[in-house]
Design a protein around this motif. Sequence first.
Motif, PDB file in Angstrom:
ATOM      1  N   THR A 136      10.191   1.529   2.720  1.00 45.95           N
ATOM      2  CA  THR A 136       9.726   2.535   3.680  1.00 45.95           C
ATOM      3  C   THR A 136      10.764   3.655   3.764  1.00 45.95           C
ATOM      4  OG1 THR A 136       8.516   0.882   4.941  1.00 45.95           O
ATOM      5  CG2 THR A 136       9.084   2.900   6.101  1.00 45.95           C
ATOM      6  N   ASN A 163       7.020   6.849   5.932  1.00 50.24           N
ATOM      7  CA  ASN A 163       5.968   6.425   5.001  1.00 50.24           C
ATOM      8  C   ASN A 163       6.314   5.053   4.441  1.00 50.24           C
ATOM      9  OD1 ASN A 163       3.779   8.533   4.428  1.00 50.24           O
ATOM     10  ND2 ASN A 163       5.668   9.755   4.459  1.00 50.24           N
ATOM     11  N   GLY A 165      -0.230   8.709  12.589  1.00 54.99           N
ATOM     12  CA  GLY A 165       0.062   8.221  11.240  1.00 54.99           C
ATOM     13  C   GLY A 165       0.363   6.732  11.180  1.00 54.99           C
ATOM     14  N   HIS A 177       0.883   0.237   8.778  1.00 54.74           N
ATOM     15  CA  HIS A 177       0.751   1.242   7.719  1.00 54.74           C
ATOM     16  C   HIS A 177       1.260   2.568   8.273  1.00 54.74           C
ATOM     17  CE1 HIS A 177      -1.748  -1.307   5.007  1.00 54.74           C
ATOM     18  NE2 HIS A 177      -1.945  -1.940   6.152  1.00 54.74           N
ATOM     19  N   ASN A 228       1.658   6.211   7.444  1.00 56.50           N
ATOM     20  CA  ASN A 228       1.230   7.271   6.541  1.00 56.50           C
ATOM     21  C   ASN A 228       1.573   8.613   7.163  1.00 56.50           C
ATOM     22  OD1 ASN A 228       0.041   5.578   4.543  1.00 56.50           O
ATOM     23  ND2 ASN A 228      -1.597   5.176   6.007  1.00 56.50           N
ATOM     24  N   ASN A 229       2.690   9.173   6.716  1.00 63.40           N
ATOM     25  CA  ASN A 229       3.217  10.379   7.364  1.00 63.40           C
ATOM     26  C   ASN A 229       3.285  10.200   8.874  1.00 63.40           C
ATOM     27  OD1 ASN A 229       3.617  11.924   4.997  1.00 63.40           O
ATOM     28  ND2 ASN A 229       1.414  12.333   4.899  1.00 63.40           N
ATOM     29  N   CYS A 230       3.779   9.062   9.261  1.00 64.05           N
ATOM     30  CA  CYS A 230       3.888   8.734  10.691  1.00 64.05           C
ATOM     31  C   CYS A 230       5.003   9.580  11.308  1.00 64.05           C
ATOM     32  CB  CYS A 230       4.191   7.244  10.843  1.00 64.05           C
ATOM     33  SG  CYS A 230       4.480   6.765  12.545  1.00 64.05           S
TER      34      CYS A 230
END
Lengths: 83, 394
Positions: free
Chosen positions: B138, B150, B186, B207, B209-211
């Motif tokens: 990550t 990510n 995200g 998950h 995702n562009n968090c």
Amino acid sequence: MKAAKDKIKKFLSQFFGDRDLQDDEDIFALGFVNSMFAMQLVLFIEKEFEVTIENEDLEFANFRSINSMVSLLERKSTVLARD
Amino acid sequence: MKLELTSQQKDNCSSFRAFVDEEIVPHADRIDREERTPPEIIQKLANKGYLGAILPEDWGGTGMDAIAYGLLNEEIGRGCSSLRCLLTVHSMVAHAILKWGSKFQKEHWLTKLASGDAIAAFALSEPNVGSDAKAVETTATLSGDSYILNGQKKWITYGQIADVFLVFAKWEGKPSAFLVEKNSPGLSIKPILGMLGVRGSMLAELHLNNCQIPQENLVCRQGFGFSHVASSTLDLGRYSVACGCVGIAQACLEACIEYTSKRKQFDVYLKEHQLIRQMITDAIANIKAARLLCYQAGYLKDSGDPKSIMETSIAKYFASTIATKVANDAVQIHGGNGCSSEYPVQRYLRDAKIMEIIEGSTQIQQITIADYGYQEYIFSQNRSSTSQELVART
């Protein structure tokens, strides 16, 4: 701070065996440092010298050698005395 | 040397035991079967102050010493390992913030964690990363005044209900720790079901995702996420698991004492058969030994001794392996009944096995403890000639 140096050297000797660690020797470069060691070092310094290692103290430069640890302790002692 | 609990610790123990017998034991099989922990049971833990066990009173915590916290883990572990896992991970994150968090993080989170108004989870493992935790895939990048995360986290205990996660990611290639709130843009959370043990611990995948999270959510400093944040929290986690394992083994022993005192074969109670008594003896001796290792680790923690790290590792290794053995024997003693969901010993065995995997597997502990052994004995100050020869060979 001679006493502090001796105490640190004695503690480190557990990890560096029969190597005669010099006061300015880079312990990271010797390759013995892992996360278990890192935490034990923090606990040792906190318990032995009655200080608290805080975020701002976490610079590799502060723990690189016996001399740098002694310098950190001197700075922290000054801050403590001032407080 | 005085190996005895204080009267306060004994009182704590009685109080924990009564709570567990009344509020947890009756629900433990259902928690396992339904693979979820009812919120009202978590609330009961919170009402007793157990979710703030390790936090100082200044932050709304109970301010337990390490021995009392260990006793709490043993008792909750005796009743339900899933709930004990909640105490473990929640306390780990609370500890991380207390030790390494910023002033803002402490003020924002600690009282909420102490009261149970917020539940915290520890997010280190990934699909490709288990024991080699430093290799997390990550990533975090700084963008303006936010971090963008990510990657994917897996096996996150109580991830289904946590309000905040302590997530480990590499920022500019350096391991770092971040607080990620559950509603962060995200972040998506996927439940994991069908596990072998601690089935009520509501595992999840995260998950990222562009968090996006605020810049102030970095815990500690860049590059110290693993060596200091994860290490100190995993040490607390290992202690909690070790004590919880003593609880599992104790539950097995108590179940076996009861069962072998009631069931007859060959016209005598099972407890009269010598091979049964051998297993009972092994259980008693192993439990006592594991408990003493936990007490020692707790004592060293309370005194801030650097040896506490390795002694905790030894306690976790021993307690988790004997928990599996004692639980395995407990199923054996119960025979067909032991394999049935009508008796809890099958749950204890499934839960015990998980304890040998989490917070450092049995094999990782063996590697670490052996290293410690060589360090302790070969490099001791009074080195013998034999040890000098050993040094030369290593």
